[in-house]
Design an enzyme around this catalytic site. Structure first.
Site, mmCIF file in Angstrom:
data_model
loop_
_atom_site.group_PDB
_atom_site.id
_atom_site.type_symbol
_atom_site.label_atom_id
_atom_site.label_comp_id
_atom_site.label_asym_id
_atom_site.label_seq_id
_atom_site.Cartn_x
_atom_site.Cartn_y
_atom_site.Cartn_z
ATOM 1 N N GLU A 29 51.532 34.593 39.218
ATOM 2 C CA GLU A 29 52.649 35.466 39.524
ATOM 3 C C GLU A 29 52.066 36.654 40.290
ATOM 4 O O GLU A 29 51.121 37.284 39.824
ATOM 5 C CB GLU A 29 53.307 35.953 38.223
ATOM 6 C CG GLU A 29 54.561 36.732 38.505
ATOM 7 C CD GLU A 29 55.237 37.295 37.246
ATOM 8 O OE1 GLU A 29 54.853 36.905 36.127
ATOM 9 O OE2 GLU A 29 56.138 38.128 37.426
ATOM 10 N N ARG A 255 43.112 29.695 26.562
ATOM 11 C CA ARG A 255 42.843 30.718 27.558
ATOM 12 C C ARG A 255 41.467 31.302 27.317
ATOM 13 O O ARG A 255 40.908 31.210 26.229
ATOM 14 C CB ARG A 255 43.910 31.805 27.535
ATOM 15 C CG ARG A 255 43.954 32.642 26.271
ATOM 16 C CD ARG A 255 45.192 33.530 26.205
ATOM 17 N NE ARG A 255 45.278 34.469 27.306
ATOM 18 C CZ ARG A 255 46.235 34.451 28.243
ATOM 19 N NH1 ARG A 255 47.180 33.547 28.197
ATOM 20 N NH2 ARG A 255 46.251 35.339 29.188
ATOM 21 N N LYS A 265 47.407 41.477 32.259
ATOM 22 C CA LYS A 265 47.654 42.200 33.503
ATOM 23 C C LYS A 265 48.302 43.549 33.230
ATOM 24 O O LYS A 265 48.050 44.509 33.945
ATOM 25 C CB LYS A 265 48.594 41.379 34.384
ATOM 26 C CG LYS A 265 47.905 40.271 35.135
ATOM 27 C CD LYS A 265 48.844 39.752 36.205
ATOM 28 C CE LYS A 265 48.854 38.246 36.185
ATOM 29 N NZ LYS A 265 49.990 37.675 36.893
HETATM 30 P P1 ATP Z 1 50.873 37.826 32.338
HETATM 31 O O1 ATP Z 1 49.801 38.831 31.947
HETATM 32 O O2 ATP Z 1 51.920 38.343 33.254
HETATM 33 O O3 ATP Z 1 51.332 36.922 31.239
HETATM 34 P P2 ATP Z 1 49.288 35.659 33.246
HETATM 35 O O4 ATP Z 1 47.907 36.119 32.924
HETATM 36 O O5 ATP Z 1 49.922 34.552 32.529
HETATM 37 O O6 ATP Z 1 50.194 36.888 33.328
HETATM 38 P P3 ATP Z 1 49.875 34.315 35.717
HETATM 39 O O7 ATP Z 1 49.782 34.867 37.074
HETATM 40 O O8 ATP Z 1 51.174 33.822 35.232
HETATM 41 O O9 ATP Z 1 49.307 35.436 34.791
HETATM 42 O O10 ATP Z 1 48.754 33.230 35.496
HETATM 43 C C1 ATP Z 1 48.513 32.170 36.360
HETATM 44 C C2 ATP Z 1 47.816 31.066 35.634
HETATM 45 O O11 ATP Z 1 46.584 31.510 35.082
HETATM 46 C C3 ATP Z 1 48.643 30.523 34.497
HETATM 47 O O12 ATP Z 1 48.683 29.123 34.602
HETATM 48 C C4 ATP Z 1 47.914 30.951 33.262
HETATM 49 O O13 ATP Z 1 48.046 29.987 32.259
HETATM 50 C C5 ATP Z 1 46.477 31.094 33.738
HETATM 51 N N1 ATP Z 1 45.780 32.107 32.948
HETATM 52 C C6 ATP Z 1 46.174 33.377 32.743
HETATM 53 N N2 ATP Z 1 45.317 34.016 31.927
HETATM 54 C C7 ATP Z 1 44.339 33.133 31.600
HETATM 55 C C8 ATP Z 1 43.164 33.185 30.784
HETATM 56 N N3 ATP Z 1 42.819 34.289 30.133
HETATM 57 N N4 ATP Z 1 42.423 32.067 30.686
HETATM 58 C C9 ATP Z 1 42.752 30.947 31.351
HETATM 59 N N5 ATP Z 1 43.838 30.835 32.128
HETATM 60 C C10 ATP Z 1 44.642 31.902 32.261
HETATM 61 MG MG MG Z 2 52.113 34.097 33.187
#
Ligand code: ATP
Ligand code: MG
Length: 546
Positions: A29, A255, A265
């Site tokens: 996003e 994650r 974020k």
């Molecule tokens: P928010 O903080 O807004 O929830 P987010 O970290 O989920 O954001 P996105 O931009 O939606 O951010 O993430 C893109 C992709 O990265 C998603 O598929 C998410 O599952 C993956 N992702 C986000 N954080 C992690 C993490 N800590 N480890 C592994 N994958 C991640």
């Molecule tokens: Mg997300």
């Protein structure tokens, strides 16, 4: 090495013919910069596509006009590319599909699978029930198809203010899975979207847009983090109930959590907005932009992602592992130079004033192919202040009065005197060299116990060096509830007059070097002309075994 569970699934699907080619996507996003957790997801999504001859799309999940921005989109593209991955021409945006998604919304309504609810957000929340109690059906749940279509079309046309209505799926308010209790699919949002401008007054929810975007793109394996496991039934319901061209499947992995680091974020945004760091690319940030500026390399980050692997259960990874991967890479690739962070002047009494001698020195003792460079030596040099002790304790083998040490690639040097100021502080040393030890070896085979790095005073580049420590004091800064209270006040230490050998003059920003005995450093983009600035990427030694 054993396959992780996701690669096992992919291999099975290819073997059984369930899919002809693997298609994945990375779906950020554009509401912030990518961090090391995203890097793990990127390595997995793009990595699997590469390994199995498939493809991976870059798809921006731009369904929330309020928080998203073109600056973030550009930064994300840049970061993914920097990590070493490529999406060719397959850059997509959920907003590309708004028209299609809208039509599928109408189609759900027509088949009695969605309705317009006029309850407000609070009412919807109250009626949602709890983990132990079922929810209540909305009083608008049984609106006619005609009424629903009419309202949905007028929502789109912008006739209603934010929050007046939502489109909800009609599934089951008694489902044990709260995500299946008539989830909201569309909300009204007036305000400009960074790509579609004012064209839309309604925006799809992530849970609606994501599976359908996957289906449109023919994604075979939609990999996401564990928190989406509970959303999978909704994912499947939408794919089954909309007339989509393909049937993607979602798989969840743990994650990445890193010690001494926050990763959400929202929290990273606070660090930036409240000025706790200098920006998204502050070298203390776990963002890819920060890691890059810190001097970390794409190869090290990919290696780290590999070693972390893919797990089904959440865990905490030691940030020292990331540092280990960086050392490993830079040890092979970064040329050595000599730099003195805390200079102490040494006057060599038996070396002629005004004379310069040049020594050939290997750029990387582990890789002859990296060649040699010339380092100047003169009557006055700098050594590291803590490489000298006037009254050395037993285990201190470096320089002290009367003792001989080796100057790297130059001569053996003996300290013959100590000069102090009125306050009794040491300001200078006097010393002699043994001219027969030129190049660093003695004809009689004697070996000093210590080899010191040094820089010729007359030739030295005066520069700023920024030393970084962990941004947070505790292993899990989120634990206490107030992560800002856990900030490490000593996470940045600035040294203003470090002395470097002249070979690094004019090195471009991001050039990486090892300062012998001290660590890996890189040229910061703040450098300009004569005023060079270096960041310490990592120190030389692991604090743990990996
Ligand atoms: P928010 O903080 O807004 O929830 P987010 O970290 O989920 O954001 P996105 O931009 O939606 O951010 O993430 C893109 C992709 O990265 C998603 O598929 C998410 O599952 C993956 N992702 C986000 N954080 C992690 C993490 N800590 N480890 C592994 N994958 C991640
Ligand atoms: Mg997300």
């Amino acid at each position: 090495m054993a396959l992780d569970f996701i690669r096992e699934i992919v291999e099975d699907d290819l073997r059984s013919g369930r899919v002809a080619a693997v298609v994945t996507r990375f779906p950020p996003e554009p509401n912030g910069y990518l961090h090391i957790g995203h890097a793990k997801a990127i390595c997995l999504d793009f990595g699997i596509a590469l390994e199995y001859g498939g493809r991976c799309n870059l798809r921006f999940d731009d369904t929330n006009p309020v928080k998203e921005d073109i600056e973030y989109t550009r930064a994300i593209e840049n970061d993914v590319r920097w990590l070493g991955f490529d999406w060719d021409d397959r850059e997509y945006h959920a907003s590309d599909y708004f028209e299609q998604l809208y039509r599928w919304g109408e189609s759900l309504i027509e088949r009695g699978l969605a309705f317009v609810d006029s309850c407000n957000a609070d009412e919807i929340r109250e009626m949602r029930g709890t983990l132990t109690e079922p929810g209540q059906e909305s009083p608008h749940r049984n609106r006619s198809v005609e009424e629903n279509l009419d309202l949905f079309r007028r929502m789109r046309a912008g006739e209603f203010p934010d929050g007046a209505h939502v489109l909800r799926a009609k599934i089951d308010m008694a489902s044990p899975n709260i995500n299946m209790r008539d989830p909201v699919l569309y909300r009204i949002r007036h305000g400009a979207h960074h790509r579609t401008g004012e064209a839309w007054s309604i925006y799809p929810m992530y849970d609606y847009a994501h599976p359908l975007s996957d289906a449109i793109e023919g994604i075979t394996h939609s990999l996401c983090t564990l928190e989406y496991a509970d959303h999978r039934p909704l994912y499947d319901w939408l794919v089954e109930n909309c007339p989509v061209p393909a049937r993607p499947r979602q798989y969840e992995f743990a994650r990445l959590n890193l010690s001494y680091t926050v990763m959400s974020k929202r929290k990273l945004l606070r660090l930036v907005e409240e000025g706790h760091v200098r920006g998204w690319d502050d070298p203390r940030m776990p963002t890819i932009a920060g890691l890059r500026r810190r001097g970390m390399t794409p190869a090290a980050i990919r290696d780290f992602a590999d070693r972390v692997g893919v797990a089904k259960r959440e865990n905490m990874i030691d940030v020292a592992l990331l540092e280990h991967c960086v050392r490993d890479d830079l040890n092979r690739t970064a040329p050595r130079v000599m730099g003195v962070l805390h200079p102490l002047r040494v006057v060599i009494e038996n070396f002629a004033e005004g004379e310069t001698e040049w020594f050939d020195t290997p750029n990387n003792p582990e890789d002859e192919g990296m060649g040699t460079r010339r380092v100047p030596f003169s009557r006055e040099i700098y050594i590291e202040r803590d490489d000298f002790m006037e009254e050395p304790p037993k285990k201190f083998f470096r320089l002290s009065p009367g003792r001989e040490v080796r100057l790297r690639s130059a001569y053996f040097l003996t300290c013959t005197g100590v000069v102090k100021n009125d306050a009794g502080e040491i300001v200078e040393l006097r010393a002699t060299i043994d001219p027969t030890t030129r190049g660093g070896d003695a004809p009689d085979g004697r070996r000093p116990k210590a080899t010191l790095h040094w820089v010729s005073a007359q030739h030295a580049i005066d520069c700023e060096v920024r030393l970084y420590d962990r941004l947070f004091k505790s292993e899990n800064p989120e634990e206490s509830g107030d992560f800002l209270a856990d900030l490490n006040p000593e996470s940045l230490q600035v040294i203003t007059h470090a002395k470097l050998e002249p070979s690094v003059r004019d090195a471009a920003p991001m050039t990486k070097v090892q300062f012998e005995r001290l660590g890996y450093f890189c040229v910061d983009p703040d450098s300009s002309g004569e005023a060079m600035v270096f960041n310490r990427t990592v120190t030389l030694k692991d604090t743990k075994k990996f």
